[in-house]
Design a protein around this motif. Structure first.
Motif, PDB file in Angstrom:
ATOM      1  N   GLU A   4      34.518  39.772  50.397  1.00 51.43           N
ATOM      2  CA  GLU A   4      35.730  39.551  51.183  1.00 51.43           C
ATOM      3  C   GLU A   4      35.471  39.656  52.674  1.00 51.43           C
ATOM      4  O   GLU A   4      36.241  39.150  53.474  1.00 51.43           O
ATOM      5  N   ASP A  34      39.638  33.587  57.110  1.00 51.00           N
ATOM      6  CA  ASP A  34      40.683  33.455  56.107  1.00 51.00           C
ATOM      7  C   ASP A  34      41.918  32.743  56.677  1.00 51.00           C
ATOM      8  O   ASP A  34      42.516  31.894  56.030  1.00 51.00           O
ATOM      9  N   TYR A 178      35.064  32.676  46.663  1.00 50.96           N
ATOM     10  CA  TYR A 178      36.464  32.940  46.343  1.00 50.96           C
ATOM     11  C   TYR A 178      36.593  33.832  45.123  1.00 50.96           C
ATOM     12  O   TYR A 178      35.821  33.714  44.174  1.00 50.96           O
ATOM     13  N   THR A 181      42.490  34.426  42.024  1.00 49.08           N
ATOM     14  CA  THR A 181      43.612  35.360  41.908  1.00 49.08           C
ATOM     15  C   THR A 181      44.478  35.079  40.685  1.00 49.08           C
ATOM     16  O   THR A 181      45.112  35.979  40.162  1.00 49.08           O
ATOM     17  N   GLU A 221      50.814  29.797  43.925  1.00 45.08           N
ATOM     18  CA  GLU A 221      50.254  31.103  44.254  1.00 45.08           C
ATOM     19  C   GLU A 221      51.069  31.790  45.346  1.00 45.08           C
ATOM     20  O   GLU A 221      51.396  32.969  45.255  1.00 45.08           O
ATOM     21  N   LEU A 225      53.058  35.248  44.788  1.00 43.00           N
ATOM     22  CA  LEU A 225      52.780  36.449  45.566  1.00 43.00           C
ATOM     23  C   LEU A 225      54.046  36.943  46.263  1.00 43.00           C
ATOM     24  O   LEU A 225      54.331  38.135  46.304  1.00 43.00           O
ATOM     25  N   GLU A 671      45.868  43.061  43.407  1.00 42.10           N
ATOM     26  CA  GLU A 671      45.306  43.467  44.700  1.00 42.10           C
ATOM     27  C   GLU A 671      45.789  42.578  45.829  1.00 42.10           C
ATOM     28  O   GLU A 671      46.073  43.029  46.924  1.00 42.10           O
ATOM     29  N   LYS A 672      45.892  41.305  45.515  1.00 44.96           N
ATOM     30  CA  LYS A 672      46.355  40.360  46.530  1.00 44.96           C
ATOM     31  C   LYS A 672      47.813  40.652  46.911  1.00 44.96           C
ATOM     32  O   LYS A 672      48.188  40.599  48.079  1.00 44.96           O
ATOM     33  N   GLN A 675      47.803  43.672  49.150  1.00 46.56           N
ATOM     34  CA  GLN A 675      47.277  43.338  50.476  1.00 46.56           C
ATOM     35  C   GLN A 675      48.349  42.599  51.289  1.00 46.56           C
ATOM     36  O   GLN A 675      48.578  42.884  52.458  1.00 46.56           O
TER      37      GLN A 675
END
Ligand code: ADP
Ligand code: MG
Length: 687
Positions: A4, A34, A178, A181, A221, A225, A671-672, A675
Motif C-alpha cells: 500500500e 492513489d 492492487y 476489495t 465499489e 463503501l 479495511e477499506k 480507512q
C-alpha cells in the motif's frame, strides 16, 4: 516496501511531475499516487476512428492515414507566429494540414512516410483541412492515435498530455499491486470486473465497452463503501422496533388553528399517524415546498407524542429559526397544556441548567433548539419523537446522536429541498417519504424577472421604491465555489458600494459565512425587526428564515446558482400579505442560462424546478451532495446510477444480515471502509 505504500507515495516523485507540477496537481486534489489513479476521466476522446479522405464529412473529428506529398513549408506572417503547411494524400483525396507555432515539426516530418493525422476537419476551398492535428507515424500507431484517450478536468498550467502521462506512470507503478476489495462472490453475482482491469480500463480503455465495465465496478465499489460507511457512522443500530403510540384525537389542536389544513397536509399527517401507531419505528422524510406548511405537520406529530406522555425534540439549524418556531408553536401548545422550552447556544447558563433538569426529569414536553440540544448533558426521560427541520444542514451523525437520547424514538425529517430518489436512498436507506404537494390557498405567486447587468440602475430604483413603501429587500451575492473567503469579500464590496452610492441613505446590512455565528444572528435579528431596509448576504440566509415584511429578493450572478437553490432563496420573500418579487441578475449570455432563467420566471413549483434542474445540469454534477453531509463522489453519479445503487443496497443488506464483514473473505473490504471513514467522513463529524 509494503504494497500500500506505493499508493500513498507522494505524486511529486512520479516521473513527469516534480515540485511545480505537484503544486498544480494539488489543486485537482491529487497529492498521492492513489489520488491520481482515482482521478477519473470526465469523458473520452475517441481517436480510433480512421476515415478515408474521400469519405470525410465537414466538421467531424477523425483520424486519417496519409503520406505527406508536398514539401514542408514554413512561413512567418507575423512575429510570434509560424505556420507549417503540408499536403497529404491517402490515394482517395487530398488533405491540407496546417500547424501553428510548432516549428520543431519541420525537422521531424518526413515526406512519403505514412502518418496518422487526428483532428477536426474543415472544408477550406476545394479541399479539407486539418489544423494542429495530433500526429503519429503509422508504424508507431497506438500511443496518441488509434486509441481512446481520457479527458480530465484540468487546471491552468497543466495540459492533457501532462496529466495523461502522469496518470499512465502512476498506473505502471500500481499495476499488480492492487488488493481486490470486492469478494469474488459479490463480483460474480453482479458481474463486476476485477480491480486492476478497472483502473487500467477506466483511464485508457481498449474499447468503450471496457470503459463501461470498469466504470460499473468502480461505481459499485464507491457506493458500497459509502453505504457501509454511512451505516457504520450511524452506529450499527439497525433495530427497527419503535414506540407504539396510542391513537389520539387531534381535533382539539386543529380547532385552534386559524386555518384548515390542506388535503396534502392531512394526508401526510395520516401517514405519520400510521407510523406512530405501529410498533415499527417511524423513519419518515417529509418533503414540502417552501411555505407548504410543514411546521404544523410536525406540531401535530408532537401533539400526538405529548398526549402519549412522550417528549419531543425539535432540532433546527439556526438560532433564529429555533426562535421563530418557538414563538409560533409554543403559544398554541401551551394552551393545550403542553410545555415547550427553547434551548440554543445563547440561552443563559442558569436557564439552560433549569431546562436540562426539567427535560431529564420528564417535566418538559417539547424541547425546540439548535445543536445545543445535542450536548452531552441534555437528556430526556421519555424521548418519543425527534423532528429535524431543514435536514440537509445536519449530518447523519447528528441525527443519530439525537435519536440516541431516547430508546428508538420515532424520527421525522423535514426538508424543503426535493431530493432525487437515489440520493434519498443513499442518505436514508429505508426512509419513507411523504410529500406535501400543495400550497395553502390564496398564496400569491412571486413575480420573478430575469434581467441583464444593464438593468442594474432600475433594480436599485425598485429597491428604493419598495423601501419607501415600508418593505424590505434582500440582495444575495454571487456564489463563489469553494471559497467562502472570496464570497465574503465580494459581499463586503457590494454592500460598501451601494451604501455609498446607489442606495445611499438606506440602512444596508451585511451578513456572510465568515462572520461569527453570534454576529450573524445579531444582524439577522435587526433585519427581522425592520431596523435594516436592505440585507446584503451570501447564501447563508437560504435556511428558512421568516421575515414577512421582506418582499424583494435580488440575486446577483443568478447563473451561478442551481435552480433549486434559486427557488429556496426566492422562498425567503412572499411570506407576508404583501405582493413579492424576485429579480435574477443574469450575467451570462449562454443559451443554457437563458433556459434556466426561463424556468425560474415561469414557475413557482419547487418540484418542477428540481426536476428541470436535474435535466439541465445533466450527469456529472452532484449538487447537494455535500450539503447533505456526505462525501463527494469520485465516480458514482447519484442521479444516474440508480440501478447500480439498488444492487448495492441488496448487497449491503446481505452483508449486514449475515455479519459478513467479520469474515476473512470480506477483510479487505472492511479495511477499506474503515480507512474511508477515517479520511472522507471528516465533514460529517460533529463540530
Ligand atoms: P414551511 O413548509 O416552509 O416550513 P410553514 O410551516 O412555515 O411552511 O408555513 C408557512 C405559513 O403558512 C405559516 O404562516 C403557516 O401558519 C401557514 N399555513 C400553514 N398551513 C396552512 C394552511 N393549510 N392554510 C393557510 N395557511 C397555512
Ligand atoms: Mg419550515
Amino acid at each position: 516496501m509494503p504494497q500500500e505504500a506505493f499508493f500513498r507515495k507522494s505524486i511529486k516523485y512520479i516521473k513527469g511531475v516534480g515540485e511545480a507540477r505537484a503544486k498544480l496537481l494539488t489543486k485537482l486534489g491529487i497529492v498521492t499516487v492513489d489520488d491520481a489513479i482515482n482521478y477519473f476521466p470526465r469523458d473520452y476522446e475517441d481517436r480510433t476512428v480512421l476515415k478515408r479522405i474521400s469519405e470525410i464529412v465537414d466538421g467531424e473529428e477523425c483520424g486519417v492515414a496519409a503520406s505527406i506529398i508536398s514539401d514542408i513549408a514554413e512561413s512567418r506572417p507575423r512575429r510570434n507566429l509560424s505556420l507549417i503547411k503540408a499536403l497529404a494524400t491517402d490515394g482517395t483525396s487530398f488533405l491540407s494540414i496546417t500547424w501553428f507555432n510548432q516549428s520543431y515539426l519541420k525537422k521531424s516530418l518526413e515526406k512519403n512516410v505514412e502518418y496518422i493525422f487526428f483532428g477536426k476537419v474543415k472544408r477550406s476551398g476545394m479541399r479539407f483541412e486539418m489544423v494542429n492535428p495530433v500526429i503519429e507515424k503509422l508504424e508507431d500507431q497506438g500511443k496518441i492515435t488509434g486509441r481512446i484517450l481520457p479527458v480530465y478536468r484540468l487546471t491552468k498550467g497543466l495540459t492533457h498530455n501532462n496529466l495523461r502521462r502522469i496518470i499512465e506512470n502512476c498506473l505502471k507503478l500500481t499495476s499488480n499491486r492492487y488488493v481486490e476489495t470486492l469478494p469474488n462472490s459479490i463480483r460474480e453475482e453482479h458481474k463486476l470486473c476485477e480491480i486492476s482491469f478497472s483502473y487500467e480500463e477506466i483511464h485508457f480503455p481498449q474499447s468503450f465497452q471496457h470503459a463501461e465495465e470498469a466504470r460499473k465496478r468502480l461505481v459499485f465499489e464507491e457506493l458500497l463503501l459509502l453505504q457501509l460507511g454511512l451505516l457504520k457512522s450511524k452506529g450499527s443500530n439497525t433495530d427497527q422496533r419503535g414506540i407504539k403510540f396510542e391513537t389520539v384525537d387531534i381535533k382539539p389542536l386543529l380547532s385552534m388553528l386559524p386555518f384548515t389544513p390542506t388535503s396534502a397536509q392531512q394526508r401526510v399527517f395520516e401517514e405519520i399517524r400510521t407510523d406512530m401507531e405501529s410498533n415499527r419505528r417511524m423513519n419518515r422524510l417529509v418533503q414540502g415546498d417552501v411555505g407548504s406548511g410543514k411546521t404544523i405537520v410536525a406540531v401535530t406529530a408532537i401533539y400526538f407524542a405529548a398526549k402519549n406522555r412522550y417528549q419531543s425534540a425539535f432540532m433546527v439549524p439556526t438560532e433564529i429559526l429555533a426562535e421563530q418556531h418557538f414563538n409560533s408553536v409554543s403559544p398554541l401548545l401551551s394552551e393545550l397544556g403542553i410545555s415547550v422550552r427553547l434551548l440554543t447556544g445563547s440561552t443563559k447558563k442558569k436557564e439552560k441548567d433549569e431546562i436540562k433538569e426539567l427535560s431529564q426529569k420528564g417535566k418538559l414536553d417539547v424541547l425546540i433548539g439548535t445543536h445545543a440540544i445535542l450536548e452531552d448533558d441534555t437528556n430526556f426521560s421519555r424521548l418519543g419523537l425527534v423532528v429535524t427541520d431543514e435536514q440537509h444542514r445536519f449530518g447523519v451523525r447528528q441525527r443519530a446522536k439525537l435519536s440516541a437520547k431516547g430508546e428508538n424514538p420515532d424520527l421525522l425529517v423535514m426538508t424543503a429541498t426535493p431530493i432525487p430518489r437515489t440520493l434519498s436512498l443513499v442518505l436514508y436507506g429505508d426512509l419513507d417519504v411523504s410529500v406535501i404537494d400543495e400550497l395553502p390557498p390564496n398564496r400569491k405567486p412571486i413575480d420573478t424577472y430575469a434581467v441583464h447587468e444593464g438593468y442594474r440602475a432600475r433594480v436599485y430604483n425598485f429597491i428604493r421604491k419598495i423601501v419607501a413603501e415600508g418593505r424590505q429587500a434582500y440582495i444575495v451575492c454571487p456564489l463563489v465555489e469553494d471559497s467562502e473567503e472570496i464570497e465574503a469579500e465580494s459581499a463586503e464590496g457590494l454592500a460598501e458600494r451601494i451604501r455609498d452610492n446607489e442606495l445611499a441613505g438606506l440602512r444596508v446590512g451585511l451578513i456572510h459565512g465568515k462572520m461569527k455565528a453570534a454576529e450573524k444572528e445579531k444582524i439577522m435579528r435587526s433585519y427581522v425587526k425592520g431596523e435594516l431596509n436592505v440585507l446584503v448576504s451570501t447564501t447563508v440566509i437560504e435556511v428558512g428564515v421568516n421575515v414577512p415584511n421582506a418582499t424583494l429578493m435580488v440575486i446577483e450572478n443568478a447563473e451561478r446558482f442551481g435552480l433549486s437553490q434559486l427557488h429556496q432563496l426566492r422562498g425567503r420573500v412572499g411570506r407576508g400579505k404583501h405582493k413579492s418579487y424576485c429579480i435574477l441578475i443574469n450575467q451570462s449570455k449562454s443559451e443554457i442560462s437563458k433556459q434556466r432563467m426561463d424556468i425560474m420566471t415561469s414557475t413557482n413549483d419547487g418540484f418542477v424546478i428540481s426536476e428541470k434542474d436535474l435535466e439541465l445540469r445533466g450527469p456529472g454534477d452532484v449538487f447537494g451532495v455535500r450539503q447533505h453531509g456526505i462525501p463527494e463522489m469520485k465516480i458514482a453519479n447519484l442521479y444516474m446510477d440508480l440501478d447500480i445503487l439498488t444492487d448495492v443496497q441488496k448487497t449491503v443488506k446481505q452483508i449486514m444480515d449475515r455479519d459478513l464483514l467479520e469474515t476473512d473473505e470480506y477483510k479487505p473490504l472492511k479495511e477499506k471502509v474503515e480507512q474511508l471513514m477515517a479520511e472522507r467522513f471528516k465533514e460529517v463529524s460533529l463540530n
